[in-house]
Design an enzyme around this catalytic site. Structure first.
Site, short mmCIF file in Angstrom:
data_model
loop_
_atom_site.label_atom_id
_atom_site.label_comp_id
_atom_site.label_asym_id
_atom_site.label_seq_id
_atom_site.Cartn_x
_atom_site.Cartn_y
_atom_site.Cartn_z
N SER A 143 0.85 -1.20 0.00
CA SER A 143 0.00 0.00 0.00
C SER A 143 0.88 1.24 0.00
O SER A 143 2.00 1.22 0.53
CB SER A 143 -0.88 0.03 1.25
OG SER A 143 -0.09 0.20 2.40
N ASP A 144 0.39 2.32 -0.59
CA ASP A 144 1.03 3.60 -0.32
C ASP A 144 0.83 3.87 1.18
O ASP A 144 0.02 3.21 1.85
CB ASP A 144 0.43 4.72 -1.19
CG ASP A 144 1.36 5.94 -1.25
OD1 ASP A 144 2.27 6.05 -0.40
OD2 ASP A 144 1.16 6.81 -2.12
N TRP A 145 1.54 4.83 1.70
CA TRP A 145 1.61 5.03 3.15
C TRP A 145 0.26 5.48 3.73
O TRP A 145 -0.12 6.64 3.61
CB TRP A 145 2.74 6.00 3.46
CG TRP A 145 4.05 5.31 3.70
CD1 TRP A 145 4.89 5.54 4.76
CD2 TRP A 145 4.68 4.30 2.92
NE1 TRP A 145 5.99 4.71 4.67
CE2 TRP A 145 5.89 3.94 3.56
CE3 TRP A 145 4.34 3.60 1.75
CZ2 TRP A 145 6.75 2.95 3.08
CZ3 TRP A 145 5.20 2.62 1.26
CH2 TRP A 145 6.38 2.31 1.93
N LEU A 146 -0.46 4.48 4.30
CA LEU A 146 -1.81 4.69 4.84
C LEU A 146 -2.89 4.70 3.76
O LEU A 146 -4.01 5.15 4.00
CB LEU A 146 -1.89 5.98 5.67
CG LEU A 146 -1.90 5.76 7.18
CD1 LEU A 146 -0.57 5.18 7.65
CD2 LEU A 146 -2.19 7.03 7.93
#
Ligand code: BGC
Length: 980
Positions: A366-369
């Site tokens: 995932s991208d961050w969050l």
């Protein structure tokens, strides 16, 4: 349907769910908007969010040491005040609720069904393609020996700042699988010392040079390996550049899928040739910064990019397909929603398109969050949660970790899916030979490997888990110099790229190249003993307050070497143009005056100047930072900080109107130059992109002719932002609680848009001058395979590895006795067996009726027959000028007219298929001595000659009518054409 499992209620905030329902956005066919998992979240009130999580400026090293202001500081102050003043907060909350209700009502009316994403289940397991067979065999053996806890640990980040890198996974200690270090980013190693600040992606795109694309990737990969980075978070190929003002276009390579795809693939091959895992990001449709992620823009949800199937395939997916074909081992899903389903929980795009159709064998992080659900995102195809924290920053409350363990123990998540997640990660590690201690020595206690720098401090020693504020300390920075030496110094390739990317747009009276003595071709020498006078003007020419003055390069001062955000690095040095120019001109012959601000120099200062070199720029970056009213995305395409005024005034006043001016633009993308480009005193115009650390040297190489310019625009320079059309405009204001951005322009972005509507450009896509001239002749088009509509049937895949799916007893997953827990660290353990609760887990609709595999699939990147060569195109290129030089030969294709929408008697619609006027399909760069020629040849593949048919769900090659093949040195300067 439901499964035995957790009886938890939906974990999305009740407000959000209610709102989603009211706005028809709760896509019941897909699970991505659900947050079902095995634990409750008590901190989700979007109106009560801790401002620290909103201000992602805390991600920079500097912020740890001193802080800085950002536009989110305003949000923070606002919220803190709100805490103090409950009356005001009640009033504000009421207003927000009213706005939400109005927005919801509006959306209810305006959102058609087509903005939803169909379900695609279950996740196609990895290990089905021959090119990954060995890696999967080894991975399966290793993962089969892992405990449940270990499998979970390698899929989940340890939390923000819980390790030395921007992302860190947990290890599987018993089987000796290490914690992995994930680090940005596309132009160098972020937050690290003694590294190279390479030119940005957009600069690399402007070289149109495949070899340089590869070599930058390779040098980047080598630096990463030596710093102990397992996974580079790059290259970026989304955003593609649908909106020229979008904040992160500069991280990628240009606004065309083929240019972007070639550059991405070469970069990946370069990075991975060093044994480092590359990450193709951001998958997919993260085309603007505003509203890209929940909470960052004051809204609880992110924007939805709404797209049709054909546009998705022919534009935005293309570079990702090329990346998968190049063997990329990791893909990062993006923040925003795709057709109202979060990209990191969208089963259609992850399971269906990426893992089935493109045959992706690596892992999706995932991208961050960007992960917004627990079990649902695992079912939808997410394999790794980054940085590990869940809905909010740095609180250690993961959507996976312990909750993933619980969801397997209670039967919500099939063990087979967790096995696949873990196996994909381990297979990527074997595929890149990271098990070889020569490449990646084991981390302590076995060896000395692992990351040898800290993203969070520049001190030599410090906390190993910085985000926790407690725990073990150690030597966190070893200050290893990884920049290469001698002929291998990476600064050499950085300089070559920056020089070769320099785009010469105007060269009236052959003012360039300049002479070191000033008096060159086209100049009338002044009286005897008089010296040539040069003025160097503009803040962008100088060093300013140093290249690293603002965290993550989040401001525009001094010369512009890169955009801002996670894709920027700490410059080891930045050669400012003024320094390089001062060294380049002969001091015995030339007098230089400098005006290193954007204040227009007093007119008497320029009275007798012969040459004015004017530096202006335009900056942008990632949405968590803002500067000077620019919040990630640019607000317009003009030069910033008064650059237009400066350019115009200086051009007019240079040498009392008799001087000659050259404007040099450093920028993140197209800059509108209409305010001054037709001024008679303007003789030269250069777009020098974002050149990285070697900026001044590279510019001087071109200005003085040591390097003959051969850069070509990787985007169109229009005459106004409006000329890019409605689809080219950033959505700056939310049009609902879930902002909706429809890609209604379809295939028509950048030059395809300008072509279709016959809008005059200032400088077209692919344009750039040289100090020599070239001619193209003798076009020969040879069909090598008969046309046929469909690719071959999908090849049969290998059987994926089969691992034990037994669920261990829960007591094996409980924290061991005496375990020392760190604050906010994300662990895979559960607290007690009582946490495992039985219940019904409502599986997404469609889960039990597996989708048919796509006929467009069957190999890495898609059906292998899509790359069958159907035609060869050859031509002669001659250097007709007086200098050695490089030229980019560009091949564009127009599809036949009157391709019927109906095929084979099926009645699918009326009329004929709509095609862009022409599309870039291939390019190459060649170098020729004066008066020499060479034969250039290209291949055209089935995919190059096909369009995506939503009816067939496949690539279709029109078989009636003729394609037109165009060859030229820009998208408008086409000198040859022929039929196929
Ligand atoms: C960016 C990614 C980056 C990640 C880690 C995110 O905000 O969108 O591109 O890799 O942060 O820094």
């Amino acid at each position: 349907m439901s499964r035995r499992g957790s009886a938890e209620s939906d974990q999305k905030t009740s407000e959000e769910v209610a709102l989603l329902k009211r706005t028809n956005h709760l896509d019941t066919s897909d699970s991505s908007t659900r947050l079902r998992d095995d634990d409750t979240f008590d901190e989700n009130d979007p109106l009560n969010i801790d401002p620290e999580y909103v201000d992602r400026g805390e991600r920079s090293k500097e912020r740890q040491r001193g802080g800085r202001s950002s536009r989110f500081a305003v949000v923070r102050k606002f919220i803190l005040r709100r805490k103090k003043c409950c009356i005001a907060s009640t009033a504000i909350a009421s207003v927000v609720l009213i706005i939400i209700s109005i927005g919801a009502a509006l959306l209810r009316k305006s959102v058609p069904e087509t903005r939803s994403s169909p379900p695609w289940y279950p996740t196609p397991p990895g290990g089905t393609l021959p090119s990954w067979k060995n890696a999967y065999e080894k991975a399966a053996r290793l993962v089969d020996q892992m405990s449940l806890i270990e499998k979970v640990n390698i899929t989940t980040g340890t939390g923000w700042q819980m390790g030395l890198c921007v992302g860190n996974t947990g290890p599987a200690v018993n089987v000796k699988f290490p914690s992995l270090c994930l680090q940005d980013g596309p132009l160098g190693i972020r937050f690290a010392d003694n590294i190279t600040a390479f030119p940005a992606g957009i600069t690399v795109g402007a070289t149109w040079n495949r070899d340089l694309m590869f070599r930058r990737g390779q040098a980047h990969g080598r630096e990463a390996r030596l710093k102990g980075v397992n996974i580079i978070l790059g290259p970026a190929m989304g955003p593609l550049g649908k909106m020229p003002a979008a904040g992160r276009n500069w991280e990628g390579f240009g606004a065309d899928p083929v240019l972007q795809g070639v550059a991405a693939a070469e970069t990946i091959k370069g990075i991975q040739s060093e044994g480092v895992i590359a990450t193709a990001k951001h998958f997919i449709l993260n085309e603007q910064e505003h509203f890209r992620q929940s909470f960052e823009w004051g809204l609880p949800t992110a924007l939805s990019s709404n797209i049709d199937d054909r546009t998705l395939h022919e534009l935005y997916l293309w570079p990702f397909a090329e990346s998968v074909r190049a063997g990329v081992a990791s893909i990062m899903c993006s923040y925003q929603m795709v057709n109202n389903s979060y990209a990191c929980g969208n089963s259609k795009i992850l399971n269906g398109i990426l893992k089935d159709e493109l045959g992706f064998q690596g892992f999706v992080q995932s991208d961050w969050l960007a992960q917004r659900s627990g079990v649902a995102s695992a079912l939808a195809g997410l394999d790794m949660s980054m940085p590990g924290d869940g809905l909010l920053w740095a609180n250690g409350k993961s959507l996976w970790g312990r909750r993933l363990t619980l969801s397997v123990l209670n039967g919500s998540l099939p063990m087979s899916r967790l096995n696949d997640m873990a196996t994909r990660i381990v297979a990527a590690w074997y595929q890149l030979k990271q098990d070889d201690p020569q490449n990646f020595p084991s981390p302590p206690p076995e060896g000395e490997g692992g990351p040898n720098f800290s993203s969070w401090t520049n001190e030599e020693t410090g906390l190993l888990y910085h985000g926790s504020g407690e725990g073990p300390t150690g030597r966190v920075n070893k200050f290893l110099n990884v920049q290469g030496e001698g002929n291998d110094a990476h600064g050499i390739v950085a300089r070559q790229i920056a020089a070769e990317a320099t785009v010469l747009l105007k060269n009236d009276d052959n003012i360039l190249p300049l002479s070191r003595s000033g008096w060159g071709e086209g100049w009338t020498k002044g009286p005897a003993n008089s010296k040539f006078k040069v003025a160097i003007i503009g803040d962008d020419a100088g060093e300013g307050k140093g290249p690293n003055f603002c965290p993550d390069r989040g401001c525009n001062q001094g010369t512009l070497g890169s955009g801002w955000g996670s894709g920027a690095v700490e410059f080891p040095y930045l050669v400012a143009p003024v320094k390089a120019l001062e060294n380049a001109f002969d001091p015995n012959e030339v007098i230089i005056s400098t005006f290193l601000t954007n204040d227009v120099p007093p007119s008497n200062e320029l009275l007798d100047v012969d040459l004015c070199l004017i530096f202006i720029n335009s900056d942008a970056g990632e949405g968590y930072l803002g500067h000077d009213g620019i919040n990630g995305d640019r607000n317009d395409l003009f030069a910033q900080k008064g650059g237009d005024k400066l350019a115009k005034s200086v051009i007019q006043s240079c040498g009392s109107g008799n001087g000659k001016s050259i404007v040099i633009v450093h920028s993140v993308g197209p800059v509108v130059v209409e305010n001054w480009v037709d001024e008679p005193g303007l003789k030269g115009l250069i777009f020098a992109n974002l050149p990285g650390q070697e900026s001044g040297n590279a510019l001087v190489d071109v200005l003085f002719g040591d390097v003959n310019p051969s850069g070509k625009l990787p985007y169109t320079v229009g005459k106004s932002l409006a000329d890019y059309g409605a689809g080219g405009q950033v959505l700056y204001r939310p049009n609902g609680i879930i902002p909706q951005q429809d890609y209604s322009e379809g295939l028509y972005i950048d030059y395809r848009h300008f072509d279709k509507y016959a809008i005059p450009t200032r400088y077209e896509f692919g344009y750039g001058l040289s100090y020599t001239t070239f001619s193209f002749s003798s076009l020969k088009i040879t069909p090598t395979k008969p046309k046929s509509p469909l690719p071959s049937p999908r090849p049969t895949l290998l059987s994926p590895p089969s691992l034990s799916t037994n669920i261990p007893s829960a007591d094996k997953a409980v924290f061991p006795d005496g375990f020392l827990k760190l604050k906010k660290f994300v662990y895979p353990y559960i607290r007690s067996v009582d946490e495992v609760k039985a219940g019904d887990y409502p599986y997404p609709d469609g889960y039990d009726s597996p989708n048919e595999p796509s006929q467009a699939g069957g190999g890495e990147g898609g059906n292998p027959s899509l790359w069958d060569v159907h035609a060869e195109v050859a031509l002669q290129v001659s250097n007709t000028g007086g200098r050695k030089g490089k030229e980019v030969v560009q091949l564009y294709v127009s599809f036949p007219d009157d391709v019927p929408v109906n095929r084979n008697g099926n009645t699918w619609g009326e009329g004929s298929v709509d095609f862009p006027v022409k599309v870039l399909r291939n390019f190459t760069k060649i170098e020729l001595d004066p008066s020499t020629s060479t034969i250039v040849s290209f291949q055209l593949t089935r995919k190059d000659l096909s369009y995506w048919s939503v009816y067939d769900q496949n690539w279709i090659m029109p078989t009636n009518g003729k394609f037109t093949i165009w060859v030229g040195n820009s998208s408008q300067d086409i000198s040859l054409s022929g039929m196929l």
